[in-house]
Scaffold this motif. Structure first.
Motif, PDB file in Angstrom:
ATOM      1  N   ASP A  67       1.015  -1.589   0.285  1.00  0.00           N
ATOM      2  CA  ASP A  67       0.098  -0.136  -0.013  1.00  0.00           C
ATOM      3  C   ASP A  67       0.643   1.061  -0.031  1.00  0.00           C
ATOM      4  N   ALA A  68       1.174   1.381  -1.202  1.00  0.00           N
ATOM      5  CA  ALA A  68       2.228   2.607  -1.548  1.00  0.00           C
ATOM      6  C   ALA A  68       3.334   2.756  -2.572  1.00  0.00           C
ATOM      7  N   GLY A  69       3.672   3.062  -2.817  1.00  0.00           N
ATOM      8  CA  GLY A  69       4.467   3.811  -4.385  1.00  0.00           C
ATOM      9  C   GLY A  69       3.263   3.285  -5.268  1.00  0.00           C
ATOM     10  N   LEU A  70       3.700   2.362  -6.487  1.00  0.00           N
ATOM     11  CA  LEU A  70       3.479   2.973  -7.473  1.00  0.00           C
ATOM     12  C   LEU A  70       1.922   2.178  -7.464  1.00  0.00           C
ATOM     13  N   PHE A  71       1.489   1.468  -6.983  1.00  0.00           N
ATOM     14  CA  PHE A  71       0.213   1.046  -6.120  1.00  0.00           C
ATOM     15  C   PHE A  71      -0.738   2.015  -5.808  1.00  0.00           C
ATOM     16  N   LEU A  72      -0.033   2.814  -5.407  1.00  0.00           N
ATOM     17  CA  LEU A  72      -1.315   3.948  -4.855  1.00  0.00           C
ATOM     18  C   LEU A  72      -1.586   5.129  -6.240  1.00  0.00           C
ATOM     19  N   LYS A  73      -0.715   4.846  -6.845  1.00  0.00           N
ATOM     20  CA  LYS A  73      -0.871   5.756  -8.538  1.00  0.00           C
ATOM     21  C   LYS A  73      -1.262   4.791  -9.412  1.00  0.00           C
ATOM     22  N   LEU A  74      -2.247   3.525  -9.100  1.00  0.00           N
ATOM     23  CA  LEU A  74      -2.464   2.839  -9.896  1.00  0.00           C
ATOM     24  C   LEU A  74      -3.549   2.433  -9.622  1.00  0.00           C
ATOM     25  N   LYS A  75      -4.092   2.492  -8.399  1.00  0.00           N
ATOM     26  CA  LYS A  75      -4.783   2.090  -7.257  1.00  0.00           C
ATOM     27  C   LYS A  75      -6.408   3.434  -7.994  1.00  0.00           C
ATOM     28  N   GLY A  76      -7.756   2.315  -8.402  1.00  0.00           N
ATOM     29  CA  GLY A  76      -8.706   3.176  -8.985  1.00  0.00           C
ATOM     30  C   GLY A  76      -8.507   3.393 -10.017  1.00  0.00           C
ATOM     31  N   THR A  77      -7.816   2.689 -11.008  1.00  0.00           N
ATOM     32  CA  THR A  77      -7.822   2.759 -12.422  1.00  0.00           C
ATOM     33  C   THR A  77      -6.955   1.324 -13.096  1.00  0.00           C
ATOM     34  N   ALA A  78      -5.760   0.696 -13.289  1.00  0.00           N
ATOM     35  CA  ALA A  78      -5.360  -0.611 -13.063  1.00  0.00           C
ATOM     36  C   ALA A  78      -5.487  -1.139 -11.704  1.00  0.00           C
ATOM     37  N   TYR A  79      -5.902  -1.346 -10.970  1.00  0.00           N
ATOM     38  CA  TYR A  79      -5.780  -1.900  -9.328  1.00  0.00           C
ATOM     39  C   TYR A  79      -7.150  -0.986  -9.081  1.00  0.00           C
ATOM     40  N   ASP A  80      -8.681  -1.682  -9.608  1.00  0.00           N
ATOM     41  CA  ASP A  80     -10.044  -1.132  -8.684  1.00  0.00           C
ATOM     42  C   ASP A  80      -9.734  -1.814  -7.611  1.00  0.00           C
ATOM     43  N   ASP A  81     -11.537  -1.972  -7.198  1.00  0.00           N
ATOM     44  CA  ASP A  81     -12.019  -2.700  -5.795  1.00  0.00           C
ATOM     45  C   ASP A  81     -11.707  -3.609  -5.705  1.00  0.00           C
ATOM     46  N   ARG A  82     -11.758  -4.475  -7.284  1.00  0.00           N
ATOM     47  CA  ARG A  82     -12.556  -5.627  -7.735  1.00  0.00           C
ATOM     48  C   ARG A  82     -11.331  -6.199  -7.511  1.00  0.00           C
ATOM     49  N   TYR A  83     -10.380  -5.847  -7.794  1.00  0.00           N
ATOM     50  CA  TYR A  83      -8.489  -6.411  -7.745  1.00  0.00           C
ATOM     51  C   TYR A  83      -7.613  -6.168  -6.560  1.00  0.00           C
ATOM     52  N   ILE A  84      -8.046  -4.717  -6.187  1.00  0.00           N
ATOM     53  CA  ILE A  84      -7.848  -5.559  -4.295  1.00  0.00           C
ATOM     54  C   ILE A  84      -8.257  -6.226  -3.532  1.00  0.00           C
ATOM     55  N   ASP A  85      -9.645  -6.525  -3.865  1.00  0.00           N
ATOM     56  CA  ASP A  85     -10.381  -7.512  -2.713  1.00  0.00           C
ATOM     57  C   ASP A  85      -9.858  -8.792  -2.890  1.00  0.00           C
ATOM     58  N   ALA A  86     -10.041  -9.309  -4.585  1.00  0.00           N
ATOM     59  CA  ALA A  86      -9.611 -10.463  -4.826  1.00  0.00           C
ATOM     60  C   ALA A  86      -8.245 -10.710  -4.125  1.00  0.00           C
ATOM     61  N   ALA A  87      -7.190  -9.778  -4.968  1.00  0.00           N
ATOM     62  CA  ALA A  87      -5.922 -10.360  -4.124  1.00  0.00           C
ATOM     63  C   ALA A  87      -5.839 -10.130  -2.402  1.00  0.00           C
ATOM     64  N   VAL A  88      -6.686  -9.406  -1.873  1.00  0.00           N
ATOM     65  CA  VAL A  88      -6.426  -9.552  -0.160  1.00  0.00           C
ATOM     66  C   VAL A  88      -7.308 -10.800  -0.261  1.00  0.00           C
ATOM     67  N   ARG A  89      -8.071 -11.580  -0.231  1.00  0.00           N
ATOM     68  CA  ARG A  89      -8.681 -12.844  -0.531  1.00  0.00           C
ATOM     69  C   ARG A  89      -7.975 -14.065  -1.268  1.00  0.00           C
ATOM     70  N   ASN A  90      -7.073 -13.617  -1.638  1.00  0.00           N
ATOM     71  CA  ASN A  90      -6.711 -15.031  -2.259  1.00  0.00           C
ATOM     72  C   ASN A  90      -4.866 -15.037  -1.308  1.00  0.00           C
ATOM     73  N   SER A  91      -4.827 -13.757  -0.248  1.00  0.00           N
ATOM     74  CA  SER A  91      -3.191 -13.691   0.762  1.00  0.00           C
ATOM     75  C   SER A  91      -3.591 -14.931   1.966  1.00  0.00           C
ATOM     76  N   ALA A  92      -2.968 -14.746   2.237  1.00  0.00           N
ATOM     77  CA  ALA A  92      -3.137 -16.251   3.504  1.00  0.00           C
ATOM     78  C   ALA A  92      -2.895 -14.906   4.318  1.00  0.00           C
ATOM     79  N   LEU A  93      -2.865 -13.520   4.882  1.00  0.00           N
ATOM     80  CA  LEU A  93      -3.030 -12.630   6.586  1.00  0.00           C
ATOM     81  C   LEU A  93      -3.737 -11.955   6.193  1.00  0.00           C
ATOM     82  N   LYS A  94      -4.632 -11.879   4.072  1.00  0.00           N
ATOM     83  CA  LYS A  94      -6.063 -11.074   4.296  1.00  0.00           C
ATOM     84  C   LYS A  94      -5.948  -9.359   4.415  1.00  0.00           C
ATOM     85  N   ARG A  95      -4.418  -9.607   4.154  1.00  0.00           N
ATOM     86  CA  ARG A  95      -4.621  -7.179   4.053  1.00  0.00           C
ATOM     87  C   ARG A  95      -3.418  -7.106   3.376  1.00  0.00           C
ATOM     88  N   LEU A  96      -3.005  -6.054   2.832  1.00  0.00           N
ATOM     89  CA  LEU A  96      -1.757  -5.386   1.672  1.00  0.00           C
ATOM     90  C   LEU A  96      -0.599  -5.477   2.904  1.00  0.00           C
TER      91      LEU A  96
END
Length: 258
Positions: A195-224
């Motif tokens: 949750d920093a750097g390039l991710f913040l620049k792409l958040k809302g475009t390439a990384y929309d809420d659906r993408y981020i939610d899926a990444a968090v859901r598919n991680s073991a620790l359930k967060r960024l």
């Protein structure tokens, strides 16, 4: 982590390539708080570089920011000599630089765009490595590269991040294997979504809420992850606590690649 304890012989500075960015700036601040001077590079954002230097100095260490396009070999050589002249020695090199990329499927990337990123991110990193190895062979030191968990679990449309970092990872393996006899170590930190750097620049475009939610859901620790967590991993690899560790990759992705 104290450099005064973990780096008793390491006078000089850490060099953070791309130190003006969100992750790079956290690494610079962590180094300074650990007790070492820090040099950093930025590509165009002079103000961001100066703000990081101010944070380094607030932590009680000396800092300096240098503009650098790493694909320019002449500029690389001149800038590194300026860093050495100011600090006397570079004991650690952290590659936290990276191009601002478009998220595209591999087959949709024009060759000119592909090679522009490779020239900047991979050839540029090699330019720094080639220029600095003779200096670092004198007293040893450490390279730490910021990589990507995409080398272990392919993220669609992220080829322009994964491929250059995979090539850089091979360079790091070569450094570890060939330069260990000179007291030089090389390790990498492979990042998931931070949750920093390039991710913040792409958040809302390439990384929309659906993408981020899926990444968090598919991680073991359930967060960024956070930039500070990246910085602590880099500090470990750079310190004497990892003095018998080389050629390794720490996957910092919250368990996404499991």
């Amino acid at each position: 982590m104290s450099f005064e304890r973990d780096f008793p012989a390491n006078k000089g500075a850490a060099l953070v390539l791309g130190g003006s960015g969100g992750i790079g700036s956290a690494i610079c601040t962590a180094f300074a708080e650990a007790g070492t001077n820090v040099a950093l590079t930025y590509r165009t954002n002079k103000q961001a570089g100066e703000e990081v230097v101010a944070a380094i100095e607030t932590a009680g260490r000396s800092g300096a920011a240098f503009p650098l396009a790493m694909e320019d070999r002449t500029a690389v050589n001149e800038t590194l000599q300026d860093v050495i002249k100011k600090f006397g020695r570079i004991h650690t090199v952290v590659n936290a630089s990276g191009s601002h990329i478009a998220m595209k499927f591999l087959g949709d990337i024009p060759p000119d765009e592909f090679w522009r990123v490779m020239e900047s991110d991979t050839a540029g990193f090699y330019n720094v490595v080639h220029a600095l190895l003779p200096h670092m062979r004198k007293e040893g030191g450490s390279f730490v590269a910021i990589g990507t968990t995409g080398m272990f679990r392919w993220p669609s449309k992220d080829a322009l991040s994964v491929i250059p970092k995979a090539a850089n990872d091979a360079i790091m393996t070569g450094i570890a294997r060939e330069e260990g006899r000179n007291g030089i170590r090389a390790n990498s930190v492979a990042l998931g979504l931070i949750d920093a750097g390039l991710f913040l620049k792409l958040k809302g475009t390439a990384y929309d809420d659906r993408y981020i939610d899926a990444a968090v859901r598919n991680s073991a620790l359930k967060r960024l992850g956070t930039a500070e967590e990246v910085a602590q991993a880099v500090l470990f690899f750079a310190s004497n606590r990892a003095r018998f560790v080389t050629g390794q990759t720490l996957v910092l992705d919250g368990g996404y690649s499991l």
